[in-house]
Motif scaffolding. Sequence first.
Motif, PDB file in Angstrom:
ATOM      1  N   THR A 166      67.222  63.731   7.945  1.00 31.69           N
ATOM      2  CA  THR A 166      66.281  63.140   8.598  1.00 31.69           C
ATOM      3  C   THR A 166      66.879  61.720   7.336  1.00 31.69           C
ATOM      4  O   THR A 166      66.897  60.753   7.292  1.00 31.69           O
ATOM      5  CB  THR A 166      65.599  62.958   9.324  1.00 31.69           C
ATOM      6  OG1 THR A 166      65.240  64.066   9.426  1.00 31.69           O
ATOM      7  CG2 THR A 166      64.103  61.568   8.884  1.00 31.69           C
ATOM      8  N   GLY A 193      69.483  59.946   6.805  1.00 32.09           N
ATOM      9  CA  GLY A 193      69.252  58.988   8.376  1.00 32.09           C
ATOM     10  C   GLY A 193      68.762  57.404   7.528  1.00 32.09           C
ATOM     11  O   GLY A 193      69.045  56.590   7.700  1.00 32.09           O
ATOM     12  N   PHE A 194      67.514  57.898   7.310  1.00 35.27           N
ATOM     13  CA  PHE A 194      66.924  56.217   6.228  1.00 35.27           C
ATOM     14  C   PHE A 194      68.235  56.194   5.157  1.00 35.27           C
ATOM     15  O   PHE A 194      68.079  54.509   5.260  1.00 35.27           O
ATOM     16  CB  PHE A 194      65.974  57.124   5.551  1.00 35.27           C
ATOM     17  CG  PHE A 194      64.752  57.467   6.539  1.00 35.27           C
ATOM     18  CD1 PHE A 194      63.404  56.501   7.005  1.00 35.27           C
ATOM     19  CD2 PHE A 194      64.565  58.612   7.619  1.00 35.27           C
ATOM     20  CE1 PHE A 194      63.037  55.749   7.955  1.00 35.27           C
ATOM     21  CE2 PHE A 194      63.882  58.252   8.192  1.00 35.27           C
ATOM     22  CZ  PHE A 194      62.747  56.989   8.789  1.00 35.27           C
ATOM     23  N   ALA A 230      70.005  53.898   7.103  1.00 37.95           N
ATOM     24  CA  ALA A 230      70.007  52.544   7.471  1.00 37.95           C
ATOM     25  C   ALA A 230      69.682  52.334   6.620  1.00 37.95           C
ATOM     26  O   ALA A 230      69.406  50.405   6.342  1.00 37.95           O
ATOM     27  CB  ALA A 230      68.493  52.966   8.241  1.00 37.95           C
ATOM     28  N   LEU A 273      71.196  50.323  13.260  1.00 34.04           N
ATOM     29  CA  LEU A 273      70.259  51.460  12.480  1.00 34.04           C
ATOM     30  C   LEU A 273      70.557  52.597  13.991  1.00 34.04           C
ATOM     31  O   LEU A 273      69.955  53.277  13.833  1.00 34.04           O
ATOM     32  CB  LEU A 273      68.945  50.479  12.733  1.00 34.04           C
ATOM     33  CG  LEU A 273      68.959  49.632  12.136  1.00 34.04           C
ATOM     34  CD1 LEU A 273      67.632  48.860  12.103  1.00 34.04           C
ATOM     35  CD2 LEU A 273      68.933  50.733  10.829  1.00 34.04           C
ATOM     36  N   THR A 274      70.486  52.352  15.800  1.00 39.02           N
ATOM     37  CA  THR A 274      70.625  53.201  16.195  1.00 39.02           C
ATOM     38  C   THR A 274      71.634  54.597  16.276  1.00 39.02           C
ATOM     39  O   THR A 274      71.872  55.092  16.690  1.00 39.02           O
ATOM     40  CB  THR A 274      70.853  52.115  17.774  1.00 39.02           C
ATOM     41  OG1 THR A 274      70.138  51.696  18.243  1.00 39.02           O
ATOM     42  CG2 THR A 274      70.639  53.066  19.105  1.00 39.02           C
ATOM     43  N   PHE A 303      70.514  56.571  13.432  1.00 35.00           N
ATOM     44  CA  PHE A 303      70.140  57.721  13.551  1.00 35.00           C
ATOM     45  C   PHE A 303      70.478  58.703  15.232  1.00 35.00           C
ATOM     46  O   PHE A 303      70.749  59.601  15.071  1.00 35.00           O
ATOM     47  CB  PHE A 303      68.692  57.502  14.084  1.00 35.00           C
ATOM     48  CG  PHE A 303      68.191  56.762  12.631  1.00 35.00           C
ATOM     49  CD1 PHE A 303      67.442  58.300  12.189  1.00 35.00           C
ATOM     50  CD2 PHE A 303      68.216  55.922  12.167  1.00 35.00           C
ATOM     51  CE1 PHE A 303      66.826  57.648  10.838  1.00 35.00           C
ATOM     52  CE2 PHE A 303      67.218  55.174  11.188  1.00 35.00           C
ATOM     53  CZ  PHE A 303      66.633  56.589  10.377  1.00 35.00           C
ATOM     54  N   GLN A 317      73.219  60.751  13.129  1.00 40.22           N
ATOM     55  CA  GLN A 317      72.537  61.835  12.355  1.00 40.22           C
ATOM     56  C   GLN A 317      71.947  62.876  13.141  1.00 40.22           C
ATOM     57  O   GLN A 317      72.364  64.072  12.892  1.00 40.22           O
ATOM     58  CB  GLN A 317      70.999  61.144  11.616  1.00 40.22           C
ATOM     59  CG  GLN A 317      71.819  60.358  10.554  1.00 40.22           C
ATOM     60  CD  GLN A 317      72.787  60.894   9.268  1.00 40.22           C
ATOM     61  OE1 GLN A 317      74.011  60.515   9.636  1.00 40.22           O
ATOM     62  NE2 GLN A 317      71.926  62.005   8.444  1.00 40.22           N
ATOM     63  N   PRO A 321      65.725  64.342  14.292  1.00 37.70           N
ATOM     64  CA  PRO A 321      66.162  62.672  13.595  1.00 37.70           C
ATOM     65  C   PRO A 321      66.243  61.660  14.037  1.00 37.70           C
ATOM     66  O   PRO A 321      65.661  60.405  13.808  1.00 37.70           O
ATOM     67  CB  PRO A 321      67.692  63.279  12.766  1.00 37.70           C
ATOM     68  CG  PRO A 321      67.794  64.314  12.881  1.00 37.70           C
ATOM     69  CD  PRO A 321      66.884  64.824  14.222  1.00 37.70           C
ATOM     70  N   PHE A 322      65.976  61.380  15.664  1.00 32.31           N
ATOM     71  CA  PHE A 322      66.167  60.281  16.365  1.00 32.31           C
ATOM     72  C   PHE A 322      64.951  59.816  16.783  1.00 32.31           C
ATOM     73  O   PHE A 322      64.599  59.105  17.342  1.00 32.31           O
ATOM     74  CB  PHE A 322      67.705  60.821  17.642  1.00 32.31           C
ATOM     75  CG  PHE A 322      67.548  59.863  18.643  1.00 32.31           C
ATOM     76  CD1 PHE A 322      67.994  58.564  18.310  1.00 32.31           C
ATOM     77  CD2 PHE A 322      66.131  59.075  19.589  1.00 32.31           C
ATOM     78  CE1 PHE A 322      67.590  56.949  18.453  1.00 32.31           C
ATOM     79  CE2 PHE A 322      67.043  58.046  20.150  1.00 32.31           C
ATOM     80  CZ  PHE A 322      67.534  56.837  20.176  1.00 32.31           C
ATOM     81  N   GLY A 378      63.423  58.048  13.685  1.00 28.29           N
ATOM     82  CA  GLY A 378      63.733  57.321  13.076  1.00 28.29           C
ATOM     83  C   GLY A 378      63.659  56.124  13.913  1.00 28.29           C
ATOM     84  O   GLY A 378      63.088  55.044  13.697  1.00 28.29           O
ATOM     85  N   LEU A 422      65.077  51.021  17.258  1.00 27.92           N
ATOM     86  CA  LEU A 422      66.099  51.373  18.034  1.00 27.92           C
ATOM     87  C   LEU A 422      66.261  50.506  19.251  1.00 27.92           C
ATOM     88  O   LEU A 422      65.505  50.842  19.836  1.00 27.92           O
ATOM     89  CB  LEU A 422      66.304  52.561  18.011  1.00 27.92           C
ATOM     90  CG  LEU A 422      66.119  53.375  16.448  1.00 27.92           C
ATOM     91  CD1 LEU A 422      66.163  54.873  16.409  1.00 27.92           C
ATOM     92  CD2 LEU A 422      66.513  52.662  15.211  1.00 27.92           C
TER      93      LEU A 422
END
Lengths: 263, 336
Positions: A30, A33-34, A37, A59-60, A63, A66, A122-123, A126, A132
């Motif tokens: 996660t 991911g940030f 992003a 961005l989608t 995540f 990830q 994580p998704f 996000g 997203l």
Amino acid sequence: MRLYWEVFRHGYRRWATYRAATAAGVFTNTVFGFLRAYVLVAVFAASATIGGYDRSDALTYVFLGQGMIMAVYMWSWWEIALAIRSGDIVTDLSRPFDYQAYWLAQDLGRACYHAVFRGIPPFVVGAIVFDLRMPESPLTWVLFAASVVMAVCVSFGVRFLVNLAAFWLLDYRGVGAIATACGTFLSGFVVPVAFFPGWLAVIAHALPFRGMIQVPIDVFLEKESGGALFVMLAVQVGWAAALFAAGRLVLRAARRRVVVQGG
Amino acid sequence: MAIIEVRDLSKQFRVARPREGARGPLARVRREYTDVRAVERVSFDVEPGEMVGYIGPNGAGKSTTIKMLTGILVPSGGRLTVAGFEPSRQRKEMARHIGVVFGQRTQLWWDLPLADSFTLLKHIYRVPDERFAANLGRCIDTMEMAEFLRTPVRQLSLGQRMRGELTAALLHNPEVLYLDEPTIGLDVVAKSRIREFLTSLNRDAGTTILLTTHDMGDIERLCRRVIIIDRGGILYDGDLERLKARFATERTLVVDLEEPAPALDVPFATVERVEGPRQWLRFQRADTSAAELIAAVARAARIVDLRVDEPSIEDVVLRIYAGAAKGIAINDPSPG
């Protein structure tokens, strides 16, 4: 078939044993991911679309990627290579099952655990923080799930082959490093293949790695439809089948020619 | 009919090695290959219900033979059948009729409780529920495994794990059981527990057992017949007692005299060692009996205590290896 179902469940339970590792992994995936992003947020401040992806797509993409890392298991899976090196492979080779099918079933069980417990959190995080893009057609969800399963199969096909190299090479890590690099970049994990310069995109399209990350995500983002979508998925399935066939041939050659380590 | 038939079985490996005398960055890239003959023209039969010790020094070709018998390795030459199957061609069909324990490998699943490994094996070998329950129950009882069934395999002691390995190899009632160093690293109690179990398995279920080991205690307690191999070939195949009778002809009489004395001079015996009042006298079984020798010693000095040492099977085997190294033929003309 009952056997492979049991092996699948076993693969799932093996990983479900380690809960703390799962929590730590979710946290790491996660956080990265940030990081990824915010880099993209900066990039898309300068340009509205890149290679057909807008800010929300990208961005989608991050995540989903990830979340798929562990399900697809792109990095460092050496169970078979280690068994070859230690000689433990002899017990599995003397069993009344198909060695490749046994590992595939186990890997799908593992992937199932990882998809749920390492993939969804994580998704979801996000999706809460960023805007997203969700699929418009319900059918997309089904195709996405199928494509993720095929992504695991492609990844397994590559990993199985790379692991078998340990039969010939005392140090399998060289081949492993190459496979890892290919998996990371050519799968489109770091950035979508659409961002690549032309020549590199040609290479990426000619190799199986795209089927590990890029294909399922493009299905989710509904980048293709109709015939083009069908071709994209068919190529992914084709690669999985070709890799399985290659794995069987290499395993057969290994049985005939190679010393099992450790006397 | 023999359950294991081996005829002129051979296995060669190509082993890469760096070129001798080669230098520079390419020295390790351009390699020469040598053929290593791990097993060479080995022949033997094992009858159903036999328990046979297959012994030899490290690198003799024991494990390579077992790997060919289990179908993992394809032989380079010769023929073999196990329970009516040709191992390398019919590996999967044959696997249901054999069990294997490699003492230094594990067939259990490392991160799951022991019982889960058994359940998985039940499905792998398609063992019917009732038979599975009966077989597992018997192993749990005779090897006292109930208390650690739910323990993950990685937390088991070596002795516990070994009992698990044996159970794992027996759940599908194999007709033939291969054991490759089943007692390696175990303490005395654990060893004797495993040996007792194997004896009862062989006696009650009639399981044919082929055992490789470096532990001569295993051989003496378990096997009536031994096959000794070295450098890929068979040195001896026959009865263990006859092997001892032929090669363990030397015995030693150890006497404690009332007071220290110079080396005794008695017929048919040589004094090997003198340590204060204790003397070691070596003699041949064929020359004199222990009783005659004791009487002769008693005429020369006053005896306080005595014992007769038989050579251990270990000494016998050591002498056979040494003899083979010098090229002395010792093959039993009438193998048991």
